[in-house]
Design an enzyme around this catalytic site. Structure first.
Site, PDB file in Angstrom:
ATOM      1  N   ASP A 106      -4.290  -0.992   5.607  1.00 42.38           N
ATOM      2  CA  ASP A 106      -3.378  -0.939   5.350  1.00 42.38           C
ATOM      3  C   ASP A 106      -2.124   0.027   4.940  1.00 42.38           C
ATOM      4  O   ASP A 106      -1.482  -0.255   4.335  1.00 42.38           O
ATOM      5  CB  ASP A 106      -3.403  -2.611   3.972  1.00 42.38           C
ATOM      6  CG  ASP A 106      -4.224  -1.758   3.246  1.00 42.38           C
ATOM      7  OD1 ASP A 106      -4.846  -0.347   3.332  1.00 42.38           O
ATOM      8  OD2 ASP A 106      -4.528  -2.285   2.700  1.00 42.38           O
ATOM      9  N   LYS A 157      -7.800   5.467 -13.369  1.00 41.10           N
ATOM     10  CA  LYS A 157      -6.504   4.590 -14.178  1.00 41.10           C
ATOM     11  C   LYS A 157      -6.057   5.262 -15.606  1.00 41.10           C
ATOM     12  O   LYS A 157      -5.902   4.571 -16.681  1.00 41.10           O
ATOM     13  CB  LYS A 157      -6.797   2.942 -14.523  1.00 41.10           C
ATOM     14  CG  LYS A 157      -6.524   2.245 -13.466  1.00 41.10           C
ATOM     15  CD  LYS A 157      -7.098   0.938 -13.526  1.00 41.10           C
ATOM     16  CE  LYS A 157      -6.755  -0.084 -12.733  1.00 41.10           C
ATOM     17  NZ  LYS A 157      -6.769  -1.679 -11.961  1.00 41.10           N
ATOM     18  N   ASP A 217       1.347   1.883   0.566  1.00 41.86           N
ATOM     19  CA  ASP A 217       0.945   0.443   0.861  1.00 41.86           C
ATOM     20  C   ASP A 217       1.229  -0.700   1.285  1.00 41.86           C
ATOM     21  O   ASP A 217       2.078  -0.804   0.511  1.00 41.86           O
ATOM     22  CB  ASP A 217      -0.282   0.491  -0.818  1.00 41.86           C
ATOM     23  CG  ASP A 217      -0.901  -0.944  -0.893  1.00 41.86           C
ATOM     24  OD1 ASP A 217      -1.396  -1.188   0.559  1.00 41.86           O
ATOM     25  OD2 ASP A 217      -1.429  -0.454  -1.219  1.00 41.86           O
TER      26      ASP A 217
END
Length: 347
Positions: A106, A157, A217
């Site tokens: 993707d 993160k 993305d």
């Protein structure tokens, strides 16, 4: 060289576009994203592709078959249940006995695959991970590397003060087949969160390829529209047309009536009909066999195949899926139109 595409995702954030379509089959400038990426690989000497599928896999297999129409060999391996990124790679182990490529299916990017392969061989790495820069990496897994390009740390993160890096995993990899032995079988496994940190801990060489200037993305409808605007604007080159040199790509089979106004950049596909005094563009894609009625406006939108935009309708910053009809004199802003419903795009 062979390549593996991880094409099993559900495309949940891209709904309703993916309600009945696997995410890799979503059209980019009228062709499935996966087809665009396979065509690009052929230019770099890849002659065999393995597609790892799960969600609506029959639609992918029906379209590509054995790959003959694209001039490339295509094999399939399907998951009954999602195995995660590393699990899907492990599942395809029997196809690979030499250096191979892996792609998240993707992704749109301008990564030079030949240059990335050369870099990988030069570094003698077990794995090379393409990385890309983002302004705020706190929503991603961040990659830190040394001055020689070897990865030193993975941080999931991180807060701004926790890492000096703004590089994230771009979803394109080059692996040596020995890596497959390090992936456990029989369960779902994440390559990003489990395997890469484990390989680093074991002392394997992992390299970061940081030469990607465009990366997206295709995760949401907003990003789907952005991808087309980037292509039309010349930021990313797809196919043979150069929008920087000529902002209007119009098929010679398109029929444009007197008084219609075409404002580039636009792409107008085969057998498209545009009525008198209609306005099309800028930043608009009209795919094959679609029509725009008299006095209608289509601006900043992506219109798929076999769509009819009624006379006097206004379509702004929207996506219209195949075989839909946009009612006469209706107004659609920031919307996704399926064959039954109109859904808002978050802006």
């Amino acid at each position: 060289m062979k390549a593996l595409f991880l094409a099993g995702g559900f495309g949940t954030r891209l709904k309703p576009i993916t309600n009945d379509l696997p995410k890799p089959m979503v059209p980019i400038m009228g062709k499935p994203l996966l087809e665009r990426n396979i065509e690009n690989l052929k230019k770099h000497g890849v002659d065999e592709v393995v597609l790892s599928t799960c969600y609506k896999s029959h639609k992918i297999e029906k379209y590509f078959e054995d790959g003959r129409k694209l001039g490339i060999g295509i094999s399939y391996i399907s998951e009954d249940v999602p195995l995660g990124t590393a699990g899907a790679i492990k599942n395809a182990q029997s196809f690979f006995d030499d250096t191979f490529l892996v792609f998240n299916a993707d992704i749109l990017s301008d990564i030079d695959i030949s240059e990335m392969i050369r870099f990988h061989k030069e570094k003698g790495a077990l794995a090379t991970i393409a990385v890309t820069q983002v302004e705020n990496p706190s929503a991603y897994g961040v990659i830190e590397h040394d001055e020689n390009g070897f990865i030193t740390t993975f941080k999931e993160k991180p807060q701004p003060h926790e890492s000096s890096s703004n590089l994230i995993n771009a979803g394109v990899y080059i692996f040596e087949p020995e890596l497959l032995e390090e992936i456990p079988s029989g369960r779902a496994v994440s390559i990003e969160r489990e395997i890469f940190p484990m390989l680093l801990q074991k002392g394997f060489k992992l390299a970061a390829y940081n030469r990607c200037s465009y990366w997206l993305d295709l995760g949401t409808p907003g990003k789907y529209l952005k991808a087309h605007k980037d292509i039309l604007g010349g930021t990313l080159k797809i196919g043979s047309h150069d929008f920087n040199k000529n902002p209007q790509c119009i098929s010679n089979t398109a029929k444009i009536s007197h008084g219609a106004r075409i404002a580039g950049p636009v792409y107008i596909g085969d057998n498209v009909e545009i009525g008198a005094f209609a306005v099309v563009g800028p930043y608009t894609v009209l795919c094959h066999n679609s029509s725009v009625g008299m006095g209608a406006k289509v601006i900043g939108s992506v219109v798929w195949d076999n769509v009819n935009v009624g006379s006097g309708a206004s379509l702004i910053n929207s996506v219209v899926m195949s075989n839909c009809r946009v009612d006469r004199n209706s107004e659609k802003y920031n919307a996704i139109l399926t064959d039954k419903f109109s859904h808002p795009i978050a802006v």
